[in-house]
Design an enzyme around this catalytic site. Structure first.
Site, PDB file in Angstrom:
ATOM      1  N   ARG A 127       0.856  -1.187   0.000  1.00 27.52           N
ATOM      2  CA  ARG A 127       0.000   0.000   0.000  1.00 27.52           C
ATOM      3  C   ARG A 127       0.891   1.236   0.000  1.00 27.52           C
ATOM      4  O   ARG A 127       1.459   1.597   1.025  1.00 27.52           O
ATOM      5  CB  ARG A 127      -0.919  -0.003   1.230  1.00 27.52           C
ATOM      6  CG  ARG A 127      -2.106   0.964   1.080  1.00 27.52           C
ATOM      7  CD  ARG A 127      -2.794   1.241   2.398  1.00 27.52           C
ATOM      8  NE  ARG A 127      -1.951   2.067   3.240  1.00 27.52           N
ATOM      9  CZ  ARG A 127      -1.889   1.984   4.565  1.00 27.52           C
ATOM     10  NH1 ARG A 127      -2.619   1.105   5.215  1.00 27.52           N
ATOM     11  NH2 ARG A 127      -1.086   2.773   5.259  1.00 27.52           N
ATOM     12  N   HIS A 131      -4.126   4.817   4.160  1.00 27.21           N
ATOM     13  CA  HIS A 131      -5.327   3.971   4.086  1.00 27.21           C
ATOM     14  C   HIS A 131      -6.550   4.807   3.713  1.00 27.21           C
ATOM     15  O   HIS A 131      -7.362   4.410   2.890  1.00 27.21           O
ATOM     16  CB  HIS A 131      -5.556   3.269   5.430  1.00 27.21           C
ATOM     17  CG  HIS A 131      -6.790   2.426   5.460  1.00 27.21           C
ATOM     18  ND1 HIS A 131      -6.851   1.178   4.887  1.00 27.21           N
ATOM     19  CD2 HIS A 131      -8.022   2.666   5.975  1.00 27.21           C
ATOM     20  CE1 HIS A 131      -8.072   0.679   5.057  1.00 27.21           C
ATOM     21  NE2 HIS A 131      -8.797   1.561   5.709  1.00 27.21           N
ATOM     22  N   TYR A 140       3.510   5.293  11.765  1.00 26.58           N
ATOM     23  CA  TYR A 140       3.660   3.893  12.180  1.00 26.58           C
ATOM     24  C   TYR A 140       4.514   3.025  11.255  1.00 26.58           C
ATOM     25  O   TYR A 140       4.695   1.849  11.515  1.00 26.58           O
ATOM     26  CB  TYR A 140       2.280   3.237  12.381  1.00 26.58           C
ATOM     27  CG  TYR A 140       1.359   3.325  11.174  1.00 26.58           C
ATOM     28  CD1 TYR A 140       1.500   2.453  10.095  1.00 26.58           C
ATOM     29  CD2 TYR A 140       0.351   4.286  11.116  1.00 26.58           C
ATOM     30  CE1 TYR A 140       0.667   2.530   8.996  1.00 26.58           C
ATOM     31  CE2 TYR A 140      -0.492   4.377  10.012  1.00 26.58           C
ATOM     32  CZ  TYR A 140      -0.332   3.494   8.961  1.00 26.58           C
ATOM     33  OH  TYR A 140      -1.153   3.583   7.876  1.00 26.58           O
TER      34      TYR A 140
HETATM   35  C1  LIG Z   1     -15.897  -6.029  10.200  1.00 28.32           C
HETATM   36  C2  LIG Z   1     -15.067  -4.768  10.090  1.00 28.32           C
HETATM   37  N1  LIG Z   1     -14.174  -4.476  11.063  1.00 28.32           N
HETATM   38  C3  LIG Z   1     -13.422  -3.365  10.990  1.00 28.32           C
HETATM   39  C4  LIG Z   1     -13.549  -2.500   9.929  1.00 28.32           C
HETATM   40  C5  LIG Z   1     -12.708  -1.211   9.871  1.00 28.32           C
HETATM   41  N2  LIG Z   1     -11.666  -1.322   8.833  1.00 28.32           N
HETATM   42  C6  LIG Z   1     -11.811  -0.735   7.631  1.00 28.32           C
HETATM   43  S1  LIG Z   1     -10.527  -1.051   6.612  1.00 28.32           S
HETATM   44  C7  LIG Z   1      -9.724  -1.966   7.789  1.00 28.32           C
HETATM   45  C8  LIG Z   1      -8.407  -2.628   7.489  1.00 28.32           C
HETATM   46  C9  LIG Z   1      -8.480  -3.529   6.304  1.00 28.32           C
HETATM   47  O1  LIG Z   1      -7.222  -4.074   6.027  1.00 28.32           O
HETATM   48  P1  LIG Z   1      -7.039  -5.156   4.899  1.00 28.32           P
HETATM   49  O2  LIG Z   1      -8.081  -6.226   5.024  1.00 28.32           O
HETATM   50  O3  LIG Z   1      -5.627  -5.614   4.922  1.00 28.32           O
HETATM   51  O4  LIG Z   1      -7.391  -4.387   3.556  1.00 28.32           O
HETATM   52  P2  LIG Z   1      -6.793  -3.023   2.911  1.00 28.32           P
HETATM   53  O5  LIG Z   1      -7.690  -1.918   3.381  1.00 28.32           O
HETATM   54  O6  LIG Z   1      -5.370  -2.867   3.331  1.00 28.32           O
HETATM   55  O7  LIG Z   1      -6.928  -3.264   1.433  1.00 28.32           O
HETATM   56  C10 LIG Z   1     -10.474  -2.009   8.969  1.00 28.32           C
HETATM   57  C11 LIG Z   1     -10.064  -2.724  10.195  1.00 28.32           C
HETATM   58  C12 LIG Z   1     -14.508  -2.837   8.929  1.00 28.32           C
HETATM   59  N3  LIG Z   1     -14.693  -2.074   7.855  1.00 28.32           N
HETATM   60  N4  LIG Z   1     -15.238  -3.981   9.018  1.00 28.32           N
END
Ligand SMILES: Cc1ncc(C[n+]2csc(CCOP(=O)(O)OP(=O)(O)O)c2C)c(N)n1
Length: 230
Positions: A127, A131, A140
Site C-alpha cells: 500500500r 489507508h 507507524y
Molecule cells: C468487520 C469490520 N471491522 C473493521 C472495519 C474497519 N476497517 C476498515 S478497513 C480496515 C483494514 C483492512 O485491512 P485489509 O483487510 O488488509 O485491507 P486493505 O484496506 O489494506 O486493502 C479495517 C479494520 C470494517 N470495515 N469492518
C-alpha cells in the site's frame, strides 16, 4: 464491501445461484490480507469449497491493514497457504506484475468454469499511500520501505514494458492524461449542475419504508440542519 469479510459470503451466494441456473459465469471477489483473519472469510471460503462454486478470491496483500502490519494479523507464512485448509488451490503471485496476475486469474477462472470449484490468489503488493484521508502512515511505518515499493509500482513497470515494445510513449501518456482529466471534469460539472442532494436521500433507499429508528435519525438531522440555517 464496507463490512470486511462478508464479501466472500456474498460471492459464494451469487456464484451458487449462477451455478444452479447453469450459467457459464465466474464470480471474482477481492479482500485485503487483514480481512483473511476475519471469521466471515473463513465461513465463506469453507462454504464456497463445499458447494464447489465458480468463485475466485483475490487477496490483495498490500502488507498493511490500516496501521497493523501483515505480521500482526496472521502467523501463516503466506496468505495463499490458507487455501489448503479449505481444500482449494492457492497461489501467491507478484501482485505488481500485470501478466502474472492475468495468468493466475485466467487459470483460476478456467477451473471454476469447468466446474472444478473456487481458488484463492494472493497478490503480493504494497500500500503506497495512506489507508484513508484521515490516516498518516509516517506515524507507524518506515517510509524508506515505501520508497522501495514505489519503484515496483505496477503502472510504472507496465509502462516501461510497453515503451520497450514500442507500444507507448510520452505523447500517448500525455494524451491519455488529458482525456481522463477532461472526463473527470465533465462528470464533476454534470453532478454539480444537478444541485444539492436532499439529505433525505441518505435515509430513503436502504428499506422500502424507513424504520422507526431511521425516522428518528432523519428527524434529528432535519432539526439540526434547520438550526444551522438559522
Ligand atoms: C468487520 C469490520 N471491522 C473493521 C472495519 C474497519 N476497517 C476498515 S478497513 C480496515 C483494514 C483492512 O485491512 P485489509 O483487510 O488488509 O485491507 P486493505 O484496506 O489494506 O486493502 C479495517 C479494520 C470494517 N470495515 N469492518
Amino acid at each position: 464491501n464496507i463490512i470486511i469479510g462478508t464479501q466472500i459470503n456474498h460471492a459464494v451466494g451469487i456464484a451458487y445461484a449462477r451455478k444452479l441456473k447453469g450459467a457459464d459465469d465466474v464470480v471474482i471477489t477481492f479482500i485485503g490480507e487483514g480481512g483473511t483473519s476475519h471469521g466471515e472469510f473463513h465461513e465463506g471460503m469453507n462454504f464456497g469449497a463445499i458447494l464447489g462454486v465458480p468463485m475466485v478470491v483475490v487477496v490483495q496483500n498490500n502488507q498493511w491493514a490500516v496501521s497493523t502490519p501483515r505480521s500482526n494479523t496472521t502467523k501463516a507464512e503466506t496468505i495463499a497457504q490458507k487455501a489448503i485448509a479449505y481444500g482449494m488451490p492457492g497461489i501467491q503471485v507478484d501482485g505488481n506484475d500485470v501478466f502474472a496476475m492475468y495468468a493466475a486469474v485466467k487459470e483460476a477462472a478456467g477451473r471454476a468454469r469447468r466446474g472444478e470449484g473456487p481458488a484463492l490468489i494472493e497478490a503480493l503488493t504494497y500500500r503506497l499511500g495512506a489507508h484513508t484521508t484521515s490516516d498518516n502512515p509516517s506515524l507507524y511505518r518506515n517510509e524508506e520501505e515505501t520508497a522501495e515499493w514505489l519503484e515496483r509500482d505496477p503502472l510504472k513497470r507496465f509502462r516501461i514494458y510497453l515503451e520497450g515494445k514500442g507500444l507507448w510513449d510520452a505523447e500517448k501518456e500525455e494524451a491519455l492524461k488529458q482525456e481522463l482529466n477532461d472526463y473527470v471534469n465533465a462528470v464533476f460539472k454534470n453532478v454539480e449542475a444537478k444541485g444539492a442532494v436532499n439529505p433525505e436521500e441518505i435515509f430513503k433507499y436502504t428499506y422500502e419504508k424507513m424504520t422507526p429508528e431511521l425516522e428518528k435519525q432523519y428527524a434529528s438531522l432535519k432539526a439540526y440542519l434547520e438550526e444551522e440555517v438559522k
